[in-house]
Write a protein that holds these residues in place. Structure first.
Motif, mmCIF file in Angstrom:
data_model
loop_
_atom_site.group_PDB
_atom_site.id
_atom_site.type_symbol
_atom_site.label_atom_id
_atom_site.label_comp_id
_atom_site.label_asym_id
_atom_site.label_seq_id
_atom_site.Cartn_x
_atom_site.Cartn_y
_atom_site.Cartn_z
ATOM 1 N N ARG A 145 0.692 -1.283 -0.320
ATOM 2 C CA ARG A 145 -0.302 0.261 -0.246
ATOM 3 C C ARG A 145 1.063 1.690 -0.010
ATOM 4 N N ILE A 199 -8.287 -2.232 -1.500
ATOM 5 C CA ILE A 199 -7.721 -1.959 -0.296
ATOM 6 C C ILE A 199 -7.342 -2.784 1.286
ATOM 7 N N ASP A 220 -2.229 -3.112 4.561
ATOM 8 C CA ASP A 220 -1.411 -3.050 4.067
ATOM 9 C C ASP A 220 -1.195 -2.908 2.822
ATOM 10 N N THR A 221 -1.826 -3.626 1.767
ATOM 11 C CA THR A 221 -1.915 -3.959 0.206
ATOM 12 C C THR A 221 -2.759 -3.073 -0.322
ATOM 13 N N LEU A 222 -2.792 -3.025 -1.701
ATOM 14 C CA LEU A 222 -3.046 -3.244 -2.547
ATOM 15 C C LEU A 222 -3.691 -4.204 -3.285
#
Length: 465
Positions: free
Chosen positions: A206, A232, A235-237
């Motif tokens: 992210r 979303i 921590d991540t996309l």
């Protein structure tokens, strides 16, 4: 006049345009006192019975103040009635609301002697500033010239109404995409990729960008990567790889994108999972043409929707639509010439362009409607194109959006540099509200089209004039 003389609180004097812009604005000043001059009530009284598009806002404001003051004695109204218990959220008001009878001010209390409404309101603020010094008295108005006059007359504190502004400057408005310098993959430290059918989805950290939001496009300068954020977490996309060339090769109703902005817009317009598509950008960037081409593609070719409803609002509609001859659609025709112009462009190579246009308007069931008659409707399984939406307030846009029923897609387009309303600016336009409020909604997408493709003449005018 307010009872308190504490220097810790302020006295806010409201101009009429504040209550027209937001009818419940007097509840937005927390622990501070609010003064409404009698002249403001007179102006609201005049506007509430007029045919202006703000007449309803005037009535709402009058009704709200009457609800608070209806049991107050004349002495209480002058001294101030507590607003405790009203409003919602953290910023509930605890100050008082009072009505200042500025019509009774003697000439010795006035700086301006001409009897214009603005001058009388400024005189009230100056009188309160003198009477309640050192307590701060603030005139709140959206009228730039009135702010200059007040400052010139000796008023120390003059402000615009900013409580409702989601952004401080239009340059901070979400564009709908984020462009990385150089090559996108050089910025990525780690990635996990998976395939779902023909789609490739990347799981990225992210922290590769600040403040990501759902359905935001990701691009790079090298024109090697194009993707869209589909999920979303903390921590991540989750990024769907669209492919730069594949995105540029999309087409609808014979129209292909001329730049990457139009390509992103076309992707959102043709995506059945996106219920609200917002297009902003300068004149000639292709907003209306793309919206109409995508709508025809989905209604006629793909049979995904039943009809196309085209609507727009201009300040003059409410006053002049009734004097034009014919049905509602015939009355709306002059205002919706942009749509018929775009239809002509889409069918200019046909053997008989006029017959083609008539056939398509019937086949796609294109209906022209006035925004004034949208209230109370429930629109099902349709595409609604709302053109020139920069002239609408947030409340007016809410009225239209809440008309959209199951299976309806709303396309809002507008140019924030061409606001015609006396009561709106680029940062307070309903279109700006829409972009900021819906940017984290998974069913909406925003695209700012920044290239003028109408003609080299239009492009030069946009840049130089």
């Amino acid at each position: 006049m307010p009872r308190k003389k504490s220097t810790e609180t302020k006295i806010y004097v409201l101009d009429t345009n504040i209550l027209l812009h937001e009818p419940l604005a007097f509840l937005s000043f927390k622990e501070n006192d609010v003064v409404v001059p009698m002249t403001v009530l007179e102006e609201l009284d005049y506007i509430k019975d007029s045919k202006k598009d703000v007449a309803r806002d005037a009535r709402v404001s009058i009704r709200s103040m009457e609800d608070l003051l209806h049991n107050a004695t004349p002495e209480d109204m002058l001294a101030g009635v507590s607003m405790e218990g009203l409003g919602a959220g953290e910023n509930k008001p605890t100050g008082s609301l009072s009505i200042f009878a500025d019509l009774n001010m003697v000439e010795s209390q006035q700086v301006f002697t001409s009897n214009e409404n603005d001058n009388r309101i400024i005189n009230v603020a100056l009188h309160l500033q003198k009477t309640y010094a050192p307590q701060q008295v603030v005139l709140v108005t959206k009228d730039l010239n009135m702010r200059l006059k007040a400052k010139g007359a000796g008023l120390a504190h003059v402000e615009d109404y900013r409580t409702d502004q989601l952004i401080t400057d239009i340059k901070y408005l979400s564009k709908g995409f984020h462009k990385f310098e150089g090559n996108f993959w050089e910025k990525v430290k780690s990635v996990e990729s998976r395939s779902e059918g023909r789609d490739t989805i990347h799981t990225l950290p992210r922290n590769i960008m600040e403040d990501p939001y759902i359905n935001e496009f990701l691009l790079d300068d090298s024109k090697h990567f194009a993707g869209i954020i589909e999920g979303i977490t903390s921590d991540t996309l989750e990024v769907l790889d669209l492919g730069y060339e594949r995105l540029m090769s999309r087409h609808a109703w014979g129209i292909t994108p001329k730049n990457i902005g139009q390509a992103m817009a076309l992707h959102s317009l043709l995506d059945p999972h996106i219920d609200l598509c917002i297009l902003t950008g300068p004149a000639g960037s292709g907003k209306t043409l793309l919206a109409l081409a995508a709508a025809l593609e989905m209604v006629v070719e793909k049979n995904m929707y039943d009809k196309i409803i085209v609507t727009r609002s201009t300040p003059e509609i409410a006053e002049s639509i009734g004097f034009l001859p014919g049905t509602e659609e015939e009355k709306m025709a002059p205002w919706l010439a942009a749509i018929t112009d775009s239809l002509e462009v889409l069918h200019k190579h046909d053997e008989n362009a006029k017959s083609s246009m008539n056939y398509i308007m019937e086949k796609a069931n294109i209906q022209f409607k006035s925004v004034n008659f949208m209230r109370g409707r429930s629109i099902q399984n349709s595409i609604v194109i709302l053109d020139e939406s920069q002239n609408l307030t947030a409340a007016q846009l809410k009225t239209i959006i809440t008309r959209c029923g199951e299976g309806t897609k709303l396309i809002c387009s507008g140019n924030l540099a061409q606001i015609d309303s006396n009561y709106l600016s680029a940062v307070t336009s309903g279109l700006t509200y829409l972009v900021e409020r819906f940017k984290n909604f998974s069913g909406s997408s925003t695209i700012n089209l920044d290239g003028v493709v109408r003609s080299r003449l239009a492009e030069f005018a946009e840049q130089e004039l």
